[in-house]
Design a protein around this motif. Sequence first.
Motif, PDB file in Angstrom:
ATOM      1  N   GLY A   1      30.056  31.557  -6.856  1.00  0.00           N
ATOM      2  CA  GLY A   1      29.070  30.776  -6.109  1.00  0.00           C
ATOM      3  C   GLY A   1      29.287  30.779  -4.612  1.00  0.00           C
ATOM      4  N   HIS A   2      30.075  31.743  -4.119  1.00  0.00           N
ATOM      5  CA  HIS A   2      30.363  31.788  -2.678  1.00  0.00           C
ATOM      6  C   HIS A   2      30.376  33.243  -2.213  1.00  0.00           C
ATOM      7  CE1 HIS A   2      31.952  30.480   1.190  1.00  0.00           C
ATOM      8  NE2 HIS A   2      32.848  31.456   1.100  1.00  0.00           N
ATOM      9  N   ASP A   3      29.438  33.578  -1.349  1.00  0.00           N
ATOM     10  CA  ASP A   3      29.366  34.912  -0.767  1.00  0.00           C
ATOM     11  C   ASP A   3      30.183  34.907   0.527  1.00  0.00           C
ATOM     12  OD1 ASP A   3      28.610  37.252   0.658  1.00  0.00           O
ATOM     13  OD2 ASP A   3      26.711  37.328  -0.439  1.00  0.00           O
ATOM     14  N   PHE A   4      31.343  35.538   0.494  1.00  0.00           N
ATOM     15  CA  PHE A   4      32.232  35.536   1.660  1.00  0.00           C
ATOM     16  C   PHE A   4      31.547  36.133   2.883  1.00  0.00           C
ATOM     17  CE2 PHE A   4      35.295  35.790  -1.935  1.00  0.00           C
ATOM     18  CZ  PHE A   4      35.993  34.627  -1.683  1.00  0.00           C
ATOM     19  N   ARG A   5      30.867  37.238   2.709  1.00  0.00           N
ATOM     20  CA  ARG A   5      30.289  37.938   3.857  1.00  0.00           C
ATOM     21  C   ARG A   5      29.179  37.137   4.517  1.00  0.00           C
ATOM     22  NH1 ARG A   5      30.049  44.137   1.378  1.00  0.00           N
ATOM     23  NH2 ARG A   5      32.259  44.231   0.793  1.00  0.00           N
ATOM     24  N   LYS A   6      28.330  36.519   3.720  1.00  0.00           N
ATOM     25  CA  LYS A   6      27.249  35.718   4.290  1.00  0.00           C
ATOM     26  C   LYS A   6      27.779  34.523   5.062  1.00  0.00           C
ATOM     27  CE  LYS A   6      23.331  36.733   1.251  1.00  0.00           C
ATOM     28  NZ  LYS A   6      22.328  36.136   0.333  1.00  0.00           N
ATOM     29  N   ASN A   7      28.993  34.125   4.754  1.00  0.00           N
ATOM     30  CA  ASN A   7      29.566  32.931   5.366  1.00  0.00           C
ATOM     31  C   ASN A   7      30.663  33.235   6.386  1.00  0.00           C
ATOM     32  OD1 ASN A   7      28.423  30.388   3.862  1.00  0.00           O
ATOM     33  ND2 ASN A   7      28.716  31.953   2.301  1.00  0.00           N
ATOM     34  N   ASN A   8      30.743  34.512   6.837  1.00  0.00           N
ATOM     35  CA  ASN A   8      31.820  34.877   7.777  1.00  0.00           C
ATOM     36  C   ASN A   8      33.180  34.431   7.251  1.00  0.00           C
ATOM     37  OD1 ASN A   8      30.301  36.186   9.660  1.00  0.00           O
ATOM     38  ND2 ASN A   8      30.197  34.486  11.093  1.00  0.00           N
ATOM     39  N   ASP A   9      33.391  34.634   5.989  1.00  0.00           N
ATOM     40  CA  ASP A   9      34.567  34.109   5.303  1.00  0.00           C
ATOM     41  C   ASP A   9      35.288  35.262   4.608  1.00  0.00           C
ATOM     42  OD1 ASP A   9      36.377  32.301   4.282  1.00  0.00           O
ATOM     43  OD2 ASP A   9      35.030  31.483   2.759  1.00  0.00           O
ATOM     44  N   TYR A  10      36.456  34.978   4.101  1.00  0.00           N
ATOM     45  CA  TYR A  10      37.221  35.949   3.331  1.00  0.00           C
ATOM     46  C   TYR A  10      38.219  35.208   2.458  1.00  0.00           C
ATOM     47  CZ  TYR A  10      40.563  35.049   7.115  1.00  0.00           C
ATOM     48  OH  TYR A  10      41.392  34.433   8.022  1.00  0.00           O
ATOM     49  N   CYS A  11      38.703  35.889   1.423  1.00  0.00           N
ATOM     50  CA  CYS A  11      39.804  35.343   0.634  1.00  0.00           C
ATOM     51  C   CYS A  11      41.058  36.108   1.048  1.00  0.00           C
ATOM     52  CB  CYS A  11      39.539  35.467  -0.865  1.00  0.00           C
ATOM     53  SG  CYS A  11      39.244  37.144  -1.468  1.00  0.00           S
ATOM     54  N   GLU A  12      42.172  35.412   1.067  1.00  0.00           N
ATOM     55  CA  GLU A  12      43.411  35.990   1.600  1.00  0.00           C
ATOM     56  C   GLU A  12      44.517  35.973   0.561  1.00  0.00           C
ATOM     57  OE1 GLU A  12      46.476  35.491   5.420  1.00  0.00           O
ATOM     58  OE2 GLU A  12      44.781  34.114   5.159  1.00  0.00           O
ATOM     59  N   SER A  13      45.146  37.124   0.371  1.00  0.00           N
ATOM     60  CA  SER A  13      46.348  37.225  -0.443  1.00  0.00           C
ATOM     61  C   SER A  13      47.515  37.567   0.480  1.00  0.00           C
ATOM     62  CB  SER A  13      46.169  38.295  -1.525  1.00  0.00           C
ATOM     63  OG  SER A  13      45.999  39.575  -0.937  1.00  0.00           O
ATOM     64  N   ILE A  14      48.671  37.823  -0.078  1.00  0.00           N
ATOM     65  CA  ILE A  14      49.844  38.092   0.747  1.00  0.00           C
ATOM     66  C   ILE A  14      49.663  39.362   1.577  1.00  0.00           C
ATOM     67  CG2 ILE A  14      52.300  38.706   0.680  1.00  0.00           C
ATOM     68  CD1 ILE A  14      52.602  36.817  -1.685  1.00  0.00           C
ATOM     69  N   LYS A  15      49.070  40.386   0.995  1.00  0.00           N
ATOM     70  CA  LYS A  15      49.015  41.668   1.703  1.00  0.00           C
ATOM     71  C   LYS A  15      47.640  42.043   2.241  1.00  0.00           C
ATOM     72  CE  LYS A  15      48.181  44.761  -2.262  1.00  0.00           C
ATOM     73  NZ  LYS A  15      48.689  45.929  -3.013  1.00  0.00           N
ATOM     74  N   GLN A  16      46.605  41.254   1.940  1.00  0.00           N
ATOM     75  CA  GLN A  16      45.281  41.669   2.386  1.00  0.00           C
ATOM     76  C   GLN A  16      44.299  40.508   2.460  1.00  0.00           C
ATOM     77  OE1 GLN A  16      44.401  44.481  -0.727  1.00  0.00           O
ATOM     78  NE2 GLN A  16      43.437  42.972  -2.033  1.00  0.00           N
ATOM     79  N   LYS A  17      43.196  40.763   3.165  1.00  0.00           N
ATOM     80  CA  LYS A  17      42.052  39.864   3.213  1.00  0.00           C
ATOM     81  C   LYS A  17      40.863  40.627   2.645  1.00  0.00           C
ATOM     82  CE  LYS A  17      43.760  37.462   7.332  1.00  0.00           C
ATOM     83  NZ  LYS A  17      43.515  37.152   8.761  1.00  0.00           N
ATOM     84  N   SER A  18      40.001  39.933   1.929  1.00  0.00           N
ATOM     85  CA  SER A  18      38.897  40.603   1.263  1.00  0.00           C
ATOM     86  C   SER A  18      37.629  39.769   1.349  1.00  0.00           C
ATOM     87  CB  SER A  18      39.250  40.860  -0.212  1.00  0.00           C
ATOM     88  OG  SER A  18      38.152  41.395  -0.918  1.00  0.00           O
ATOM     89  N   GLY A  19      36.500  40.460   1.324  1.00  0.00           N
ATOM     90  CA  GLY A  19      35.214  39.784   1.376  1.00  0.00           C
ATOM     91  C   GLY A  19      34.448  39.873   0.079  1.00  0.00           C
ATOM     92  N   ASN A  20      35.156  40.070  -1.045  1.00  0.00           N
ATOM     93  CA  ASN A  20      34.470  40.132  -2.330  1.00  0.00           C
ATOM     94  C   ASN A  20      35.356  39.554  -3.431  1.00  0.00           C
ATOM     95  OD1 ASN A  20      36.279  42.290  -3.287  1.00  0.00           O
ATOM     96  ND2 ASN A  20      35.183  43.571  -1.807  1.00  0.00           N
TER      97      ASN A  20
END
Length: 370
Positions: free
Chosen positions: A80-99
């Motif tokens: 229920g959350h589109d990272f790209r539409k919201n200038n957002d990303y999810c973050e793990s230890i080694k990377q950030k992602s927009g999906n």
Amino acid sequence: PMTNLDYYFHLSDPDYTAVPTVLKPNFIMATLAEPCNTGMFYVEPSTETFDQYHETLRLQHKIAQSLPYPPHFPKREGWGHDFRKNNDYCESIKQKSGNWKFWAAHSDQGLMYYVAKYIKKDLSIAIGDRIQNWRAVNGQQMPEMESDTPCVLAEYQPKLITYQFSCDRDPIPDDELSNQWKCTPPYNSIAHFYGKKKPWQAKYEMKNYSLTWTYKQKAAKSLWFQELDELNERLNMGLDLTLWNTEYLPEMKVSSLGYQAGYGDQKTNLDATLKALSGETKKIVPEITTKLLKPKAEKAGDRIQRTTCIGGKASLGEQVQDPYIGYRNKDSLEEQKLGTWLKSKSGIISSTASSSYSYLWILGGIHEDK
């Protein structure tokens, strides 16, 4: 547990004055490529959150009916959350992602991340040795970051019972360096036995018991058998652990509930639901659409202070801008009717009349084993 885990609750309890309140009431941890790993998490009990969680599942199940297999899951909007539409990303230890393409994004790990960050919002996220604290902002859909601080938990963690991945050795062997990120809390607070690496699903000789052989998870597996041996004696269970490999392993080496929810499970459950609904919902089932409203720009959040870890101590770093904006989902009247009908048929007791802890067991049972 590799240590007493009470300190996580103490660090998030403002009424516990022996330590500062440096954690939020809700806590998740990222791993190398996942922004949330459900090997360990905690949430503040809430009937309201249970209702929101149940509604998230309902909407996702409904949306999945219109999506192709595999995976019956929208990898851009996720839960229920589109990272790209919201200038957002999810973050793990080694990377950030927009999906939503990380491991188990379609299952418990994605659901837990969505519920904790975008519904509860008041949470802490462990990313390596850093702790990010987030808060809800009135009138704003997106949570706002309060702090991003390294070296928070190590100061308060009690002594470990044993180590894993040679974290007690200096230097760490070359073939263990890829696991070095697990040498800090919260990762060394627990032994997370992935997949088929469960102690009870492998051969073991009690004579080889050792809490000092810390290569990989050797000592942690010995600890598991030590605990089983103590319970066996205390509760008169009647087990002869010297016969583990011949008497008990054949019954334990296969997980009756599987190891993680795959795309095939998603299809099986959806097919069963559609079959159950056929003929009874023809009048109210609308064409399935995802109604994402145009993102509404929010006022930029206050600048947050990011810190870095130097020599085991935190030092102030540069200021960064909180970039988040919000959006929301909205159901049509027909979709709301469908949701009401599904809930009435689900057999789930109203959350206000049941334990507010129940959804913890729902989440914890999806990812791995029983």
